[in-house]
Scaffold this motif. Structure first.
Motif, PDB file in Angstrom:
ATOM      1  N   ARG A 501       0.830  -1.210   0.000  1.00 53.39           N
ATOM      2  CA  ARG A 501       0.000   0.000   0.000  1.00 53.39           C
ATOM      3  C   ARG A 501       0.865   1.261   0.000  1.00 53.39           C
ATOM      4  O   ARG A 501       0.598   2.214  -0.725  1.00 53.39           O
ATOM      5  CB  ARG A 501      -0.924  -0.018   1.218  1.00 53.39           C
ATOM      6  CG  ARG A 501      -1.973  -1.124   1.186  1.00 53.39           C
ATOM      7  CD  ARG A 501      -2.925  -0.986   2.357  1.00 53.39           C
ATOM      8  NE  ARG A 501      -3.961  -2.006   2.319  1.00 53.39           N
ATOM      9  CZ  ARG A 501      -3.888  -3.155   2.980  1.00 53.39           C
ATOM     10  NH1 ARG A 501      -2.830  -3.424   3.715  1.00 53.39           N
ATOM     11  NH2 ARG A 501      -4.869  -4.041   2.921  1.00 53.39           N
ATOM     12  N   ASP A 504       2.745   1.827  -3.414  1.00 56.32           N
ATOM     13  CA  ASP A 504       1.932   2.469  -4.456  1.00 56.32           C
ATOM     14  C   ASP A 504       1.914   3.983  -4.263  1.00 56.32           C
ATOM     15  O   ASP A 504       2.004   4.747  -5.239  1.00 56.32           O
ATOM     16  CB  ASP A 504       0.506   1.920  -4.419  1.00 56.32           C
ATOM     17  CG  ASP A 504       0.429   0.465  -4.862  1.00 56.32           C
ATOM     18  OD1 ASP A 504       1.365   0.006  -5.558  1.00 56.32           O
ATOM     19  OD2 ASP A 504      -0.555  -0.212  -4.513  1.00 56.32           O
ATOM     20  N   ALA A 505       1.789   4.430  -3.015  1.00 55.31           N
ATOM     21  CA  ALA A 505       1.770   5.871  -2.743  1.00 55.31           C
ATOM     22  C   ALA A 505       3.115   6.509  -3.079  1.00 55.31           C
ATOM     23  O   ALA A 505       3.168   7.613  -3.646  1.00 55.31           O
ATOM     24  CB  ALA A 505       1.423   6.123  -1.277  1.00 55.31           C
ATOM     25  N   ASP A 508       3.418   6.763  -6.888  1.00 56.80           N
ATOM     26  CA  ASP A 508       2.602   7.879  -7.377  1.00 56.80           C
ATOM     27  C   ASP A 508       3.274   9.219  -7.058  1.00 56.80           C
ATOM     28  O   ASP A 508       3.169  10.175  -7.832  1.00 56.80           O
ATOM     29  CB  ASP A 508       1.210   7.834  -6.736  1.00 56.80           C
ATOM     30  CG  ASP A 508       0.373   6.671  -7.246  1.00 56.80           C
ATOM     31  OD1 ASP A 508       0.728   6.115  -8.309  1.00 56.80           O
ATOM     32  OD2 ASP A 508      -0.616   6.308  -6.586  1.00 56.80           O
ATOM     33  N   THR A 509       3.948   9.287  -5.922  1.00 57.96           N
ATOM     34  CA  THR A 509       4.674  10.509  -5.573  1.00 57.96           C
ATOM     35  C   THR A 509       5.809  10.764  -6.556  1.00 57.96           C
ATOM     36  O   THR A 509       6.053  11.911  -6.970  1.00 57.96           O
ATOM     37  CB  THR A 509       5.227  10.400  -4.143  1.00 57.96           C
ATOM     38  OG1 THR A 509       4.145  10.156  -3.234  1.00 57.96           O
ATOM     39  CG2 THR A 509       5.948  11.679  -3.731  1.00 57.96           C
ATOM     40  N   LEU A 534      -3.434  12.118  -5.298  1.00 55.01           N
ATOM     41  CA  LEU A 534      -2.356  11.622  -4.452  1.00 55.01           C
ATOM     42  C   LEU A 534      -2.658  11.874  -2.978  1.00 55.01           C
ATOM     43  O   LEU A 534      -2.472  10.989  -2.129  1.00 55.01           O
ATOM     44  CB  LEU A 534      -1.040  12.291  -4.857  1.00 55.01           C
ATOM     45  CG  LEU A 534       0.219  11.844  -4.104  1.00 55.01           C
ATOM     46  CD1 LEU A 534       0.384  10.337  -4.167  1.00 55.01           C
ATOM     47  CD2 LEU A 534       1.439  12.533  -4.702  1.00 55.01           C
ATOM     48  N   ASP A 537      -5.343   9.485  -1.864  1.00 54.84           N
ATOM     49  CA  ASP A 537      -4.786   8.143  -1.670  1.00 54.84           C
ATOM     50  C   ASP A 537      -3.966   8.069  -0.385  1.00 54.84           C
ATOM     51  O   ASP A 537      -4.037   7.087   0.360  1.00 54.84           O
ATOM     52  CB  ASP A 537      -3.918   7.748  -2.866  1.00 54.84           C
ATOM     53  CG  ASP A 537      -4.736   7.536  -4.128  1.00 54.84           C
ATOM     54  OD1 ASP A 537      -5.963   7.419  -4.014  1.00 54.84           O
ATOM     55  OD2 ASP A 537      -4.143   7.508  -5.223  1.00 54.84           O
ATOM     56  N   LEU A 538      -3.178   9.123  -0.118  1.00 56.16           N
ATOM     57  CA  LEU A 538      -2.392   9.143   1.110  1.00 56.16           C
ATOM     58  C   LEU A 538      -3.297   9.195   2.342  1.00 56.16           C
ATOM     59  O   LEU A 538      -2.981   8.602   3.383  1.00 56.16           O
ATOM     60  CB  LEU A 538      -1.445  10.346   1.112  1.00 56.16           C
ATOM     61  CG  LEU A 538      -0.217  10.230   0.204  1.00 56.16           C
ATOM     62  CD1 LEU A 538       0.522  11.565   0.137  1.00 56.16           C
ATOM     63  CD2 LEU A 538       0.720   9.142   0.703  1.00 56.16           C
ATOM     64  N   VAL A 541      -4.352   5.678   2.835  1.00 59.21           N
ATOM     65  CA  VAL A 541      -3.252   4.913   3.427  1.00 59.21           C
ATOM     66  C   VAL A 541      -3.132   5.229   4.911  1.00 59.21           C
ATOM     67  O   VAL A 541      -2.957   4.336   5.744  1.00 59.21           O
ATOM     68  CB  VAL A 541      -1.930   5.221   2.699  1.00 59.21           C
ATOM     69  CG1 VAL A 541      -0.740   4.632   3.452  1.00 59.21           C
ATOM     70  CG2 VAL A 541      -1.965   4.660   1.280  1.00 59.21           C
ATOM     71  N   GLU A 570       4.015  12.093   2.912  1.00 64.68           N
ATOM     72  CA  GLU A 570       3.143  13.269   2.836  1.00 64.68           C
ATOM     73  C   GLU A 570       3.973  14.555   2.760  1.00 64.68           C
ATOM     74  O   GLU A 570       3.642  15.486   2.016  1.00 64.68           O
ATOM     75  CB  GLU A 570       2.216  13.302   4.051  1.00 64.68           C
ATOM     76  CG  GLU A 570       1.190  12.179   4.071  1.00 64.68           C
ATOM     77  CD  GLU A 570       0.364  12.175   5.337  1.00 64.68           C
ATOM     78  OE1 GLU A 570       0.837  12.726   6.348  1.00 64.68           O
ATOM     79  OE2 GLU A 570      -0.744  11.618   5.319  1.00 64.68           O
TER      80      GLU A 570
END
Length: 649
Positions: A501, A504-505, A508-509, A534, A537-538, A541, A570
């Motif tokens: 998980r 994936d973040a 994407d970042t 993003l 999604d964060l 998460v 983040e």
């Protein structure tokens, strides 16, 4: 993760027993009190108290399902689940007292309930009521013929819906305006926190508020194919809050270096919130704003003046508003997509099978062992095992604690209050506690719902105080079944795939960094949408990690170890946004090689995290100008690398 003091329960066990700080929804409290007490009064007045109890049960389902803000979606959220609840009680009534036939039917209903829960919030509540009412219908005697129970339950839901819609003519778009105004107020708090340790917490609040506002506004839009003027204005006002949010990371960096922002900036944002909520138009007053000098200050000033112009504009161009949704698909298309997602999703089958196994075992248990009024065992499993409600383990613990507290209150009511007309004011008080306590946490909601269900059950089967202890035993049995068959027997309970998980973040970042500083000029709209996705999604998460923290070891310990990296990712997104904003307002653009190095490091970090439950070692160098615009971003990436690679610290 906090360590527990010796002799006290561990934090992961008691986290859900602390009430969440949430305001009391007084309108919902009043609705619940009226919706559940009035049917009882009508039933007593007409000599049909059992009918009144069934209508109140339907109203209870409507109160639980009324979770939306926008009126159009509240209609949808209450009406659709009621149809599934009517189907559930019909199926349950048809197999009442049928032994193994009831086991088979409830197991199949549980499979369907678990599978459709993955579609969305409305489908989740629909699946819950489908199974909940099927369990009640199979466990309690219902009035003949078979169609009376679903009709009476449906009347209760319609009563809640009617009470909900009383304010629609006067407050048609008030929920949407309120959600957008709340977003502006969280942005004002974010600017006040720039340069302070409270900034990260306020940024998370802004993300949650934006998610909520877009959900409310676009849920309204999803039911309309046209572009109604009030909605266009609200959506435009929400969209122009995004540049203000984007400028905040640059303002935070500037505040850390040279001091806090002028108080006039958050004050101006709060004035915009008031204008949105009150629907005011006219020329904005921004004379008190300081003259911007640095790139970050120019970004904030530009975003604030643009937001003020749009917020105070009476009629924005309906075709110049990016609604991030477009024309809604036809209903048959959405149904086809949902059915396909359910039938071909591993997660939906896995959740459905877990729920079906637990319900099947619960119903088989009470069929083999004579347990009076045994529907409560499967009822407990239903609430604990609903797969989209969070951690099964923590829900089982909280369900047991909440039921015990609720039974204490129910014991007082059933032993001291005579049955009859006294049930009406007692039900009004008990029903009012449900929305008041639901926002405080799952255990508090359970404690409020338990005496309501017991009082309604007593109206149907007249057991009085004798209901209390059997219900406690049944709840403990149901929690044990959920823990063993729905938690311990499934490997995924012990391997939460946290690395996947988070990976994936991080990936994407990396893509966001490349998009923000890619060649050929950035696509402003695409970049804004990428950043919003993003952050959403964060936020998901973060919620998953917070849920994992309530699991027993080793899952909770792994989540605690990963938690600093979630925060670090983040902050990387914030640093990227701040750098892009500074470049847009005069700072020198970074060297493409420097951007590529940051992107490469993030992708290597994502690859290292994927498929693992342990911290990884990622080695890479991040060359670049120490005084350049990407220096803060490189610092945040290095911090994330240090967290993920303990041997390098």
């Amino acid at each position: 993760m906090e360590r527990s003091v010796r002799g006290t329960p561990p934090a992961w066990l008691t986290a859900g027993l602390k009430p969440a700080p949430a305001p009391i929804p007084w309108a919902a409290v009043a609705r619940a009190a009226i919706a559940l007490s009035v049917p009882l009064a009508v039933g007593l007045a007409t000599g049909r108290p059992a009918y009144g109890a069934l209508v109140s049960m339907g109203a209870l389902s409507g109160v639980i399902g009324d979770t939306a803000d926008a009126y159009r979606m509240r209609v949808f959220n209450i009406a659709v689940p009621q149809a599934f609840g009517a189907l559930g009680v019909t199926l349950g009534t048809l197999v009442y007292g049928e032994g193994w036939a009831a086991v088979a039917v409830l197991t199949v209903v549980a499979l369907v309930s678990g599978m459709i829960s993955s579609i969305g919030a409305v489908a989740s509540v629909s699946g819950l009521l489908l199974l909940l009412n099927a369990v009640v219908g199979a466990g309690l005697p219902m009035p003949a013929p078979w169609w009376k129970a679903p009709v009476l339950l449906g009347l209760g839901g319609l009563f809640v819906l009617a009470l909900t819609l009383l304010g629609w003519p006067m407050r048609r778009v008030a929920p949407e305006r309120g959600a957008v105004a709340a977003t502006y107020r969280t942005v004002a708090e974010l600017y006040e926190a720039t340069g302070t340790p409270a900034y990260d917490e306020k940024r998370q609040a802004v993300t949650a508020s934006l998610n909520q506002a877009y959900d409310v506004v676009l849920a309204h839009r999803a039911r309309q194919h046209g572009r109604a003027a009030p909605l266009v204005r609200i959506l435009a006002q929400l969209n122009v809050a995004i540049p203000l949010v984007e400028a905040a990371p640059a303002a935070h960096l500037r505040a850390r270096l040279v001091g806090p922002l002028s108080p006039a900036i958050p004050a101006a944002v709060r004035e915009l919130a008031d204008a949105v909520e009150e629907g005011r138009t006219g020329a904005p007053a921004l004379d008190d704003l300081p003259v911007p000098e640095r790139p970050a200050e120019k970004a904030v000033d530009h975003a604030l003046r643009h937001a003020a112009a749009v917020v105070h504009e009476a009629d924005p161009d309906p075709y110049n508003v990016d609604d991030r949704l477009g024309r809604p698909a036809a209903l048959r298309v959405r149904v086809r997509r949902s059915v396909r997602a359910v039938l071909f999703s591993d997660a939906s089958w896995r959740y459905g099978l877990r729920l079906a196994l637990c319900i099947g075992l619960a119903q088989a248990f009470v069929s083999l062992i004579p347990v009076p009024r045994s529907y409560w065992v499967a009822l407990t499993v239903t609430f604990v095992m609903k797969p989209d409600f969070g951690s099964v383990f923590s829900r089982a613990v909280l369900r047991a604690a909440g039921t015990a507290a609720g039974l204490v209150l129910a014991a007082l009511v059933l032993s001291e209050v005579p049955r009859g007309w006294w049930d009406v004011p007692v039900m009004a008080v008990l029903a009012a506690l449900i929305p008041a306590s639901s926002a405080k946490g799952y255990a508090f909601q359970t404690a409020a719902i338990t005496p309501v269900i017991l009082l309604l059950s007593d109206t149907l089967n007249h057991q009085g105080f004798d209901l209390v202890l059997p219900r406690l035993y049944d709840s403990l049995i149901g929690c044990a079944i959920a823990l063993i068959a729905g938690y311990l027997l499934w490997p995924e309970s012990w391997h939460s795939r946290i690395g996947d998980r988070l990976a994936d973040a991080v990936a994407d970042t990396a893509a966001y960094v490349a998009r923000a500083f890619g060649g050929g000029g950035p696509d402003q709209g695409a970049r804004l949408r990428a950043r919003r996705k993003l952050y959403r999604d964060l936020s998901t998460v973060r919620s998953e990690f917070q849920r994992a923290l309530t699991e027993p070891p080793p899952t909770g310990a792994r989540a605690a170890a990963w938690w600093p990296l979630v925060v670090a990712v983040e902050r990387i997104v914030d640093a990227t946004t701040a750098a892009r904003i500074r470049v847009d307002h005069g700072a020198q653009a970074p060297d493409p090689a420097e951007v590529a190095a940051v992107e490469r490091e993030l992708r290597e970090l994502a690859d290292g995290l994927r498929g693992t439950d342990t911290l990884v070692e990622v080695r890479a160098e991040l060359p670049g100008d120490e005084n350049g615009v990407l220096a803060p971003l490189r610092s945040e990436v290095s911090a994330a690398r240090a967290i993920a690679s303990p041997d390098l610290r």
